[in-house]
Write a protein that holds these residues in place. Structure first.
Motif, mmCIF file in Angstrom:
data_model
loop_
_atom_site.group_PDB
_atom_site.id
_atom_site.type_symbol
_atom_site.label_atom_id
_atom_site.label_comp_id
_atom_site.label_asym_id
_atom_site.label_seq_id
_atom_site.Cartn_x
_atom_site.Cartn_y
_atom_site.Cartn_z
ATOM 1 N N ALA A 16 -3.372 3.252 -6.100
ATOM 2 C CA ALA A 16 -3.843 2.911 -4.757
ATOM 3 C C ALA A 16 -4.580 4.125 -4.225
ATOM 4 O O ALA A 16 -4.336 5.242 -4.673
ATOM 5 N N ASP A 30 -0.355 -3.641 -4.248
ATOM 6 C CA ASP A 30 -0.755 -3.592 -5.661
ATOM 7 C C ASP A 30 -2.198 -3.118 -5.826
ATOM 8 O O ASP A 30 -2.945 -3.627 -6.657
ATOM 9 N N GLY A 31 -2.595 -2.166 -4.994
ATOM 10 C CA GLY A 31 -3.930 -1.580 -5.112
ATOM 11 C C GLY A 31 -5.028 -2.384 -4.453
ATOM 12 O O GLY A 31 -6.187 -1.954 -4.436
ATOM 13 N N LYS A 32 -4.707 -3.544 -3.876
ATOM 14 C CA LYS A 32 -5.712 -4.382 -3.223
ATOM 15 C C LYS A 32 -5.535 -4.317 -1.710
ATOM 16 O O LYS A 32 -4.405 -4.345 -1.214
ATOM 17 N N PRO A 33 -6.651 -4.243 -0.965
ATOM 18 C CA PRO A 33 -6.547 -4.172 0.497
ATOM 19 C C PRO A 33 -5.758 -5.349 1.065
ATOM 20 O O PRO A 33 -5.888 -6.485 0.604
ATOM 21 N N ALA A 34 -4.905 -5.068 2.048
ATOM 22 C CA ALA A 34 -4.088 -6.107 2.671
ATOM 23 C C ALA A 34 -4.116 -5.919 4.177
ATOM 24 O O ALA A 34 -4.346 -4.817 4.674
ATOM 25 N N SER A 36 -5.409 2.812 5.949
ATOM 26 C CA SER A 36 -5.520 1.803 4.896
ATOM 27 C C SER A 36 -4.166 1.172 4.620
ATOM 28 O O SER A 36 -3.127 1.786 4.830
ATOM 29 N N THR A 37 -4.210 -0.070 4.138
ATOM 30 C CA THR A 37 -3.010 -0.787 3.724
ATOM 31 C C THR A 37 -3.339 -1.518 2.433
ATOM 32 O O THR A 37 -4.320 -2.271 2.372
ATOM 33 N N HIS A 38 -2.544 -1.276 1.389
ATOM 34 C CA HIS A 38 -2.790 -1.891 0.086
ATOM 35 C C HIS A 38 -1.502 -2.477 -0.492
ATOM 36 O O HIS A 38 -0.429 -1.904 -0.326
#
Length: 199
Positions: free
Chosen positions: A180, A103-107, A99-101
């Motif tokens: 996250a 500010d807590g949002k997927p990127a 996973s990559t986030h």
């Protein structure tokens, strides 16, 4: 011919204790939750990396977590582009990014990973942002047990935009912690509480 009985492991307390100790050590090493953490700083960025195991054993899977933080500036106008590069020993092979986030949002970073190299590009990291990358590696089936290294991460950066108040030279404020997904067991370091870096 006279025969004599030989004590088995069940009948030999010393041998039984030795076997039990060896099994305990092997189990604790393999299931180790002790985390090695390396912390660094490059320009306006702070980072640290952790792994869910301290000792790599043949055929094992290691879960790594990189946390990169861009401290908050007064007017929040600093934006940088970043490249995270990570090389590995011959005993480790890159498996996948979990996973990559930001500010807590997927990127979605540009991922150019090949076997023993992790190369992630982020085009814009804004002031106050926290990037969390989780990935896993596999240990070669013929590898000898070894300590897991978490100090081979290189952080290259350059400004895309700069705060108009940069000349005031005010210290960066610590940004707030941002939640996250935690796919990797982690621990915090009390010596870095002020920087609010996620563990």
């Amino acid at each position: 011919m006279k025969t004599a009985s030989v004590d088995t492991a069940k009948n030999d307390p010393a041998l039984h204790q030795l076997l039990e100790s060896c099994n305990t050590i092997q189990s604790s090493v393999h299931e180790s939750g002790t985390i090695a953490i390396s912390r660094g700083e490059a320009g306006p960025l702070r980072w640290h990396e952790s792994c869910d195991k301290k000792i790599a054993i043949a055929r094992d899977v290691l879960l790594f977590r990189i946390t990169l933080q861009m401290p908050q500036t007064e007017d929040e106008r600093d934006v940088v582009q970043v490249v995270l590069s990570r090389s590995y020993s011959s005993n480790l092979m890159f498996d996948q990014i979990l996973s990559t986030h930001i500010d807590g949002k997927p990127a979605r970073p540009t991922n150019q990973s090949m076997h023993r190299i992790l190369d992630l590009h982020f085009n814009a990291i804004h002031s106050g942002s926290t990037v969390v990358v989780e990935y896993q590696m596999r240990v070669d089936c013929n590898a000898e047990p070894s300590l897991v290294a978490v100090d081979d991460l290189n952080v290259l950066w350059s400004y895309r935009s700069l705060s108009k108040h940069e000349t005031l030279r005010k210290a960066h404020k610590a940004s707030h912690e941002i939640s996250a997904p935690h796919g990797v067991v982690s621990a915090s370091n009390s010596a870095h509480v002020k920087s609010s870096v996620l563990a």
